[in-house]
Design a protein around this motif. Structure first.
Motif, PDB file in Angstrom:
ATOM      1  N   SER A   1       0.643 -12.973 -12.256  1.00  0.00           N
ATOM      2  CA  SER A   1       1.510 -12.594 -11.143  1.00  0.00           C
ATOM      3  C   SER A   1       2.274 -13.793 -10.607  1.00  0.00           C
ATOM      4  CB  SER A   1       0.680 -11.969 -10.025  1.00  0.00           C
ATOM      5  OG  SER A   1       0.053 -10.799 -10.474  1.00  0.00           O
TER       6      SER A   1
ATOM      7  N   GLN B   1       6.595  -7.959  -5.630  1.00  0.00           N
ATOM      8  CA  GLN B   1       6.060  -9.240  -6.095  1.00  0.00           C
ATOM      9  C   GLN B   1       4.779  -9.595  -5.343  1.00  0.00           C
ATOM     10  OE1 GLN B   1       6.831 -11.448  -8.471  1.00  0.00           O
ATOM     11  NE2 GLN B   1       8.491 -10.204  -9.290  1.00  0.00           N
TER      12      GLN B   1
ATOM     13  N   ALA C   1      10.773 -15.148 -10.442  1.00  0.00           N
ATOM     14  CA  ALA C   1      11.640 -14.462  -9.483  1.00  0.00           C
ATOM     15  C   ALA C   1      12.273 -15.454  -8.510  1.00  0.00           C
ATOM     16  CB  ALA C   1      10.850 -13.401  -8.719  1.00  0.00           C
TER      17      ALA C   1
ATOM     18  N   SER D   1      14.267  -6.735 -11.238  1.00  0.00           N
ATOM     19  CA  SER D   1      13.387  -5.675 -10.735  1.00  0.00           C
ATOM     20  C   SER D   1      13.570  -4.405 -11.551  1.00  0.00           C
ATOM     21  CB  SER D   1      13.676  -5.394  -9.258  1.00  0.00           C
ATOM     22  OG  SER D   1      13.386  -6.516  -8.465  1.00  0.00           O
TER      23      SER D   1
ATOM     24  N   SER E   1       6.226 -14.307 -10.096  1.00  0.00           N
ATOM     25  CA  SER E   1       6.791 -14.687  -8.798  1.00  0.00           C
ATOM     26  C   SER E   1       7.613 -15.969  -8.899  1.00  0.00           C
ATOM     27  CB  SER E   1       5.669 -14.860  -7.773  1.00  0.00           C
ATOM     28  OG  SER E   1       4.982 -13.644  -7.573  1.00  0.00           O
TER      29      SER E   1
END
Length: 481
Positions: free
Chosen positions: A35, A290, A42, A58, A39
């Motif tokens: 994760s 997120q 992102a 997304s 992130s």
């Protein structure tokens, strides 16, 4: 210890909560790293390329999740087969199951990559991807499809390792993945040194490179450490899918895959509704998701631990431990997920600002989404633990029906019926409503359902006998989760 049992942890012995945590914590760290990788990427995309690019990823990531849903159920079925056979002391049977799954996944992932490249524009149009994000989403998604074979096989190998009781090796491999992917993102997006700037396609290319390197590393580690799922000599023939095992994997994996497809369908409908509210709401929802990935991590790790422990104990005939494993999983999940929800709500503003900047109009929208939806993941975690237990004994249809009820009634019908009257808040409230419905039904099925009486293909002695019956595929075990 027999050859090929490398890092195996016996999950049928020892204190239950301690064993659960020793297995779950490395899995949790792997999930957190995965994760964190998403992130960080992102952040790079949002800061370097703007909110339109973030909205594009997304939408593209939702399509990627849909593709993974096609193989997830079959991977879970193979993993539980591996776990049951390891619990029964049938190492060769575990290798047969793993070999069939690898052969199947190799073919499926190549087909997904080829078809995905072709149909990517249509998929993005079906999502109502905002016009300002569609071109970037397509560039990103097509490279991601090329990474699919490595992603599919890498996930399967990690699941197989966990099925044997090894949650440490997947953690090390995830560390390598995150280091490569997050490190290459700014290099390929912006173009540093001799590397040309690739924009949003550079972010996807970093993911592609990282996954192929990690897949190669996983294969090297499996053989160098002689892990239980390695194949040598005549065992390489197990890569040709076994018909009996394929029937089991499809029979038990299809309902689990359909569960993922239900989640995917719900996500596709939801993002389509969110997209209609404008690019700021889409970006806010993407950022909220997120952070939600972190909130889900304890439940995912504990669910994986419960599934592996239950499968091994069922294979070993240790039914006296199943209820205690489930209770330990529920208590641990409530404590860990509840703590994360509290921290998220306390520190949401600085966390959200990491993705789009503190002055972005998406930040207050995302904070509002978090306030309404975050606590529902405590309920989700309890449901996941209950599902993990019953699936380990082959009960896959009831969880699918429960999920359909919670998604189609509690989430989508609720959103469609009330969105026009009450606005986008209905979308966020659909998360806790759907989670509450699934939890109530899961508890009822766990307590009163027939999942304990399902036929698993024989007792432990029969499983060991079948480990030696290598000549007749039709005579092998057909259980699964």
């Amino acid at each position: 210890m027999a050859s090929g049992t490398g890092n195996r942890r016996d999950l049928t012995q020892g204190p239950i909560t301690r064993t659960l945590l020793l297995f779950a914590v490395p899995t949790l760290l792997s999930n957190v790293l995965q994760s964190l990788n998403g992130s960080i990427n992102a952040v790079w995309v949002g800061r370097f390329l703007g909110e339109s690019a973030l909205a594009a990823t997304s939408n593209a990531n939702l399509v990627m999740f849909l593709m993974f849903a096609l193989g997830f159920g079959f991977g879970m079925a193979a993993t539980i087969l591996v776990g049951q056979r390891m619990g029964a002391g049938d190492v060769e049977g575990a290798r047969r199951a793993m070999g069939t799954a690898i052969g199947l996944f190799a073919l499926v992932s190549l087909a997904v990559a080829a078809i995905g490249w072709i149909v990517a524009p249509g998929l993005l149009r079906a999502l109502s991807t905002p016009p300002g994000a569609e071109v970037m989403a397509l560039a990103y998604l097509r490279v991601i499809f090329l990474a699919m074979p490595a992603m599919f096989l890498g996930v399967l190998l990690a699941m197989g390792m966990r099925g044997t009781g090894d949650s440490i090796t997947p953690l090390w491999l995830m560390m390598l993945n995150v280091s490569l992917d997050a490190g290459l993102n700014p290099v390929l997006i912006r173009g540093l040194g001799p590397v040309p700037a690739m924009g949003i396609a550079g972010s996807a290319m970093a993911t592609l490179i990282a996954n192929y390197v990690v897949l190669l590393a996983a294969i090297v580690v499996i053989y160098a450490r002689d892990l239980p799922i390695r194949l040598r000599g005549r065992e390489l023939g197990f890569l040709v899918p076994d018909r009996a095992l394929l029937r089991t994997i499809f029979a038990k994996g299809l309902p689990m895959g359909l569960q993922m497809l239900v989640f995917s369908f719900s996500g596709l409908v939801m993002i389509g509704l969110v997209n209609r509210a404008g690019i700021h709401v889409t970006a806010a929802y993407g950022v909220a998701q997120q952070l939600w990935t972190y909130v889900q991590m304890p439940a995912m790790a504990i669910g994986a631990a419960v599934s592996a422990m239950a499968a091994q104990n069922i294979g070993a005939g240790r039914w006296d431990r199943i209820g205690r494993i489930t209770r330990a999983g529920v208590i641990t999940n409530v404590a860990m997920t509840g703590a994360l929800v509290a921290l998220l709500l306390l520190f949401d503003r600085p966390l959200l600002a990491l993705f789009v900047g503190a002055d972005s109009p998406a930040v207050p929208i995302a904070r509002h989404i978090q306030l309404i939806g975050s606590w529902s993941f405590i309920l989700f975690g309890v449901t996941l633990v209950l599902f993990s237990t019953v699936r380990a004994n082959g009960a896959v249809v009831a969880p699918l029906l429960i999920l359909c009820a919670s998604v189609f009634v509690g989430r989508l019908a609720f959103a469609w019926a009330l969105l026009g009257r009450f606005g986008t808040d209905v979308l966020w409230w659909s998360f806790p409503l759907g989670s509450a419905i699934s939890l109530v039904l899961a508890v009822l099925y766990y307590q009163r359902g027939t999942w304990r009486t399902l036929h698993l293909g024989g007792d432990r002695a029969n499983m060991r006998e079948q480990a030696n019956a290598t000549a007749e595929p039709g005579g092998r075990l057909n259980p699964s989760g």
